[in-house]
Design a protein around this motif. Structure first.
Motif, PDB file in Angstrom:
ATOM      1  N   HIS A 239      -0.794 -15.040  -2.784  1.00 11.14           N
ATOM      2  CA  HIS A 239      -1.712 -14.507  -3.389  1.00 11.14           C
ATOM      3  C   HIS A 239      -3.027 -14.396  -2.291  1.00 11.14           C
ATOM      4  N   THR A 240      -2.576 -13.545  -1.310  1.00 12.27           N
ATOM      5  CA  THR A 240      -3.720 -13.352  -0.271  1.00 12.27           C
ATOM      6  C   THR A 240      -3.652 -11.764   0.136  1.00 12.27           C
ATOM      7  N   ILE A 241      -4.704 -11.179   0.571  1.00 15.63           N
ATOM      8  CA  ILE A 241      -4.754  -9.946   1.242  1.00 15.63           C
ATOM      9  C   ILE A 241      -4.729  -9.891   2.462  1.00 15.63           C
ATOM     10  N   ARG A 242      -3.869  -9.190   3.420  1.00 14.10           N
ATOM     11  CA  ARG A 242      -3.995  -8.980   4.585  1.00 14.10           C
ATOM     12  C   ARG A 242      -4.681  -7.786   5.045  1.00 14.10           C
ATOM     13  N   MET A 243      -5.717  -7.727   5.966  1.00 14.14           N
ATOM     14  CA  MET A 243      -6.633  -6.396   6.047  1.00 14.14           C
ATOM     15  C   MET A 243      -6.866  -6.244   7.509  1.00 14.14           C
ATOM     16  N   ILE A 244      -6.993  -4.866   7.810  1.00 15.13           N
ATOM     17  CA  ILE A 244      -7.350  -4.506   9.193  1.00 15.13           C
ATOM     18  C   ILE A 244      -8.424  -3.238   8.990  1.00 15.13           C
ATOM     19  N   SER A 245      -9.370  -3.360   9.413  1.00 13.81           N
ATOM     20  CA  SER A 245     -10.634  -2.391   9.135  1.00 13.81           C
ATOM     21  C   SER A 245     -10.588  -1.543  10.460  1.00 13.81           C
ATOM     22  N   CYS A 246     -10.471  -0.283  10.646  1.00 17.82           N
ATOM     23  CA  CYS A 246     -10.849   0.599  11.672  1.00 17.82           C
ATOM     24  C   CYS A 246     -12.019   1.541  11.398  1.00 17.82           C
ATOM     25  N   GLY A 247     -13.228   0.490  11.426  1.00 22.36           N
ATOM     26  CA  GLY A 247     -14.498   1.021  11.217  1.00 22.36           C
ATOM     27  C   GLY A 247     -14.803   1.408   9.918  1.00 22.36           C
ATOM     28  N   HIS A 248     -14.160   0.966   8.956  1.00 18.62           N
ATOM     29  CA  HIS A 248     -14.259   1.466   7.434  1.00 18.62           C
ATOM     30  C   HIS A 248     -15.098   0.120   6.721  1.00 18.62           C
ATOM     31  N   PRO A 249     -15.950   0.348   5.626  1.00 16.52           N
ATOM     32  CA  PRO A 249     -16.628  -0.644   4.962  1.00 16.52           C
ATOM     33  C   PRO A 249     -15.671  -1.588   4.256  1.00 16.52           C
ATOM     34  N   PRO A 250     -16.009  -2.904   4.166  1.00 17.79           N
ATOM     35  CA  PRO A 250     -15.345  -3.723   3.348  1.00 17.79           C
ATOM     36  C   PRO A 250     -15.196  -3.609   1.967  1.00 17.79           C
ATOM     37  N   PRO A 251     -14.159  -4.064   1.330  1.00 16.61           N
ATOM     38  CA  PRO A 251     -14.077  -4.021   0.089  1.00 16.61           C
ATOM     39  C   PRO A 251     -14.916  -4.969  -0.801  1.00 16.61           C
ATOM     40  N   LEU A 252     -14.900  -4.973  -1.982  1.00  9.14           N
ATOM     41  CA  LEU A 252     -15.498  -5.899  -3.031  1.00  9.14           C
ATOM     42  C   LEU A 252     -14.237  -6.697  -3.706  1.00  9.14           C
ATOM     43  N   LEU A 253     -14.596  -7.827  -3.718  1.00 10.13           N
ATOM     44  CA  LEU A 253     -13.774  -8.515  -4.575  1.00 10.13           C
ATOM     45  C   LEU A 253     -14.317  -9.404  -5.646  1.00 10.13           C
ATOM     46  N   PHE A 254     -13.624  -8.933  -6.992  1.00 10.04           N
ATOM     47  CA  PHE A 254     -14.236  -9.533  -8.229  1.00 10.04           C
ATOM     48  C   PHE A 254     -13.197 -10.849  -8.667  1.00 10.04           C
ATOM     49  N   SER A 255     -13.932 -11.598  -9.109  1.00 13.12           N
ATOM     50  CA  SER A 255     -13.071 -12.707  -9.637  1.00 13.12           C
ATOM     51  C   SER A 255     -12.993 -12.810 -11.382  1.00 13.12           C
ATOM     52  N   PRO A 256     -12.273 -13.371 -11.966  1.00 16.19           N
ATOM     53  CA  PRO A 256     -12.136 -13.457 -13.356  1.00 16.19           C
ATOM     54  C   PRO A 256     -13.356 -14.035 -13.996  1.00 16.19           C
ATOM     55  N   ALA A 257     -13.973 -14.865 -13.161  1.00 16.20           N
ATOM     56  CA  ALA A 257     -15.244 -15.541 -13.608  1.00 16.20           C
ATOM     57  C   ALA A 257     -16.634 -14.443 -13.323  1.00 16.20           C
TER      58      ALA A 257
END
Length: 370
Positions: A239-257
């Motif tokens: 239950h993880t995300i692995r990310m690499i940003s090449c100059g791109h804006p970061p995502p938004l993460l929403f929790s069920p709460a």
């Protein structure tokens, strides 16, 4: 379609009423007033909304009405009435001719549009609604009129034990950036299965963009063309995300709460700026639990301006929809973004929403499956 046909029938009443009214009134006004020449309005008006056949029919009715007026006053064979009839015949014929030309061009345009749409759909494949435990929804808004894709892009593919997703933005917008976007999407689909790690994948994509620019980049734009990208790997059992940003804006993460967080990223340079190896790309990780939603977007969303020049406040706006499903979330953003900009975007915009469903083994343990 039914409403369109009904509207055309109602519009057809306008030239018919014009012919009837002009013919009737011409018989009531003093003899030194001649309203017959006004009949030219009927075919001219019809040509603005109808085809050649209906325009010719209305033109024939107008000529018949002009002939009736001349017959009614006993001057049908006079030079004045004959010239009026001839002029009406010529105008009706010209209206029919231009209607045929317009219809031919409309058919050609429709064919060109259908080919363009097929080509654009072939480049930007629609993402599947579900990949493993991840539900996916996507939205694309092109800045160019009549275009469905431009310089923004997204792609997703299933790999052993997980899903890899890319969202990116080629410098430039609209149709002029499609070539580079197509190259990057093709390179991702091919390389995502061949590289075990995200840094290797990012390096390969960077090499592909650099080679493309070396061959096709105009000399006047040397060093000014590149692509930003965000690469993600979502394992099925972790239950993880692995990310690499090449100059791109970061995502938004929403929790069920309802909590919204912005994962911390260590961005590398955009693709195409310089050829680098896997060591130049750092993997960032963030939790992606059951029920979480991840929103990916391009800078065309957050840089969209209203009439006063204010940027679209994406994080603040989505706070009110963060408990909705992916499709509903993108629907709200789409409507709100166009309202913010007055219906026109200065740059292409793309969004991808990812929602993690409960694992299959969790559902089996409770006696149900997804």
């Amino acid at each position: 379609m039914w409403r369109l046909r009904r509207s055309s029938r109602l519009l057809l009443l306008i030239p018919v009423v014009l012919i009837v009214v002009i013919t009737a009134v011409d018989q009531l006004v003093p003899e030194d007033i001649h309203l017959g020449p006004l009949l030219v309005m009927a075919p001219a008006v019809t040509a603005s909304f109808a085809g050649a056949w209906l325009t010719g029919l209305i033109g024939s009715l107008a000529v018949a009405a002009q002939a009736y007026i001349g017959w009614h006053f006993g001057v049908l064979t006079s030079r004045n009435v004959l010239v009026q009839i001839l002029a009406l015949v010529l105008l009706s014929a010209l209206s029919v001719f231009f209607c045929r030309v317009r219809e031919r061009r409309q058919r050609q345009l429709a064919q060109v549009r259908s080919v363009a749409e097929a080509a654009q759909h072939g480049l930007l494949w629609p993402l599947p609604e579900r990949m493993g435990p991840v539900q996916i929804a996507c939205l694309y808004l092109a800045a160019e009129d009549e275009a469905q894709i431009g310089g923004d892009l997204y792609a997703a593919t299933r790999i052993t034990g997980g899903v890899r997703i890319m969202i990116g933005d080629v410098r430039g917008k609209g149709l002029s950036a499609i070539g580079e976007a197509a190259l990057l999407m093709g390179a991702f689909r091919e390389a995502a299965h061949r590289h075990a790690t995200l840094p290797d994948l990012a390096a390969t994509l960077g090499h592909s963009v650099s080679r493309y620019l070396a061959d096709f980049e105009p000399a006047t734009e040397a060093g000014e063309r590149f692509a930003t990208a965000l690469l993600l790997e979502l394992p099925d059992d972790d239950h993880t995300i692995r990310m690499i940003s090449c100059g791109h804006p970061p995502p938004l993460l929403f929790s069920p709460a309802g909590c919204i967080t912005v994962p911390s990223l260590h961005p590398a340079p955009p693709l195409g700026i310089a050829e680098t190896g896997p060591d130049a790309y750092a993997i960032d990780m963030a939790p992606f639990e059951q029920g979480d939603t991840l929103l990916l977007y391009t800078d065309g969303v957050i840089e969209a301006r209203d009439r006063d020049g204010r940027f679209y406040p994406l994080e603040a706006r989505v706070a009110q929809w963060n408990r909705t499903g992916p499709e509903s979330l993108l629907h709200h953003i789409h409507r709100d973004l166009l309202s913010h900009t007055g219906g026109y975007l200065n740059d292409d915009a793309a969004l991808v929403a990812l929602h993690r469903h409960p694992d299959d083994h969790e559902h089996r343990r409770h006696g149900r499956r997804t």
